[in-house]
Design a protein around this motif. Structure first.
Motif: not given
Length: 295
Positions: A130-151
């Protein structure tokens, strides 16, 4: 995990003018020795959710660590190849299976594959599709983005839990997560509208509607406690008592529904003697479709 790891998701802001005056909710939780800057995460998102609140990002450069639910950047050794019964096809009656088949068709998911999964995993597939159908991506999840930034910036990353722990939690839900799946499919239209509402509410920092969304998407008490409340209590204990967090400045990112109400993380930390302040301002969000279904 549904209300946390697979939070209910989003659509674009209906009114661009609101964005200039409102930001997602950020909490400052502190005592004389330590400061926690807490942002609720939506685990699947879109580029329009960024940049994140200035009140949060301003603390980043002086932070001692980023704290998340689980470090999803780490390779996990856990698998769900060996499914524990009961499976979805064993727990749903014929009418419920027909409802599930209709939903899987609309999401272009393989029905026969899903009914051979444990109910909690079937519910997971539905939420992600359902998230994908609404054009959402886990790659744009807040925690994922901040984890990548911290890394990338060599900011230490700490986690309340492991991915293995979270998988084990799901595998040990009552009736293998049957209540979660039934709530999802029996209220599918409401689930779709809640997904469309959530990011608008998150962006506008509308705490009242956040609470209404949370209350409207409850599971049974035992499942709620396993997925939300018991974890909140454990995280409060970790933040207040662990030697890792006795002094310093920490950025905390957990599922947004973990921050709501008397059993939410801010309220529990306040009971432990911390000062709790909201440091961003919000406005009322518009969620006409969801409100019509729940009024």
């Amino acid at each position: 995990m549904f209300k946390s790891l697979l939070s209910k998701m989003l659509v674009l802001l209906p009114f661009i003018s609101h964005h200039a005056f409102a930001e997602p909710i950020v909490w400052k939780i502190y005592d004389t020795q330590r400061q926690f800057y807490v942002l609720g995460s939506i685990h699947a998102g879109e580029k329009d959710m960024f940049p994140l609140p200035k009140a949060f990002l301003a603390q980043w450069k002086d932070a001692d660590a980023l704290i998340v639910e689980a470090n999803i950047l780490k390779q996990s050794t856990s698998t769900v190849e060996q499914y524990q019964p009961p499976l979805t096809q064993e727990k749903l009656n014929s009418e419920q299976l027909q409802t599930l088949q209709t939903i899987t068709t609309s999401l272009q998911l393989p029905y026969e594959h899903l009914i051979a999964q444990p109910p909690w995993l079937t519910a997971t597939y539905l939420q992600l599709a359902l998230a994908k159908q609404q054009n959402l991506s886990t790659d744009q999840g807040i925690d994922y983005v901040l984890l990548k930034r911290a890394q990338q910036q060599d900011l230490p990353i700490k986690a309340f839990e492991t991915v293995e722990h979270q998988l084990n939690l799901l595998q040990n839900l009552p009736e293998n997560g049957t209540n979660m799946l039934l709530e999802t499919i029996n209220n599918w239209q409401q689930t779709e509208q809640a997904l469309k509402c959530l990011v608008n509410v998150w962006k506008q920092g509308d705490s009242k509607k956040f609470t209404e969304l949370f209350n409207d998407t409850q599971f049974d008490p035992e499942t709620n406690d396993a997925l939300i409340f018991s974890r909140n209590r454990q995280w409060t204990k970790i933040l207040s008592e662990s030697e890792d967090y006795q002094s310093g400045r920490f950025m905390v990112v957990v599922g947004a529904f973990h921050l709501i109400g008397e059993q939410g993380l801010p309220a529990l930390m306040e009971k432990e003697g911390f000062t709790v302040e909201r440091i961003t301002k919000g406005v009322t969000a518009q969620c006409d479709g969801w409100e019509k279904l729940t009024s």
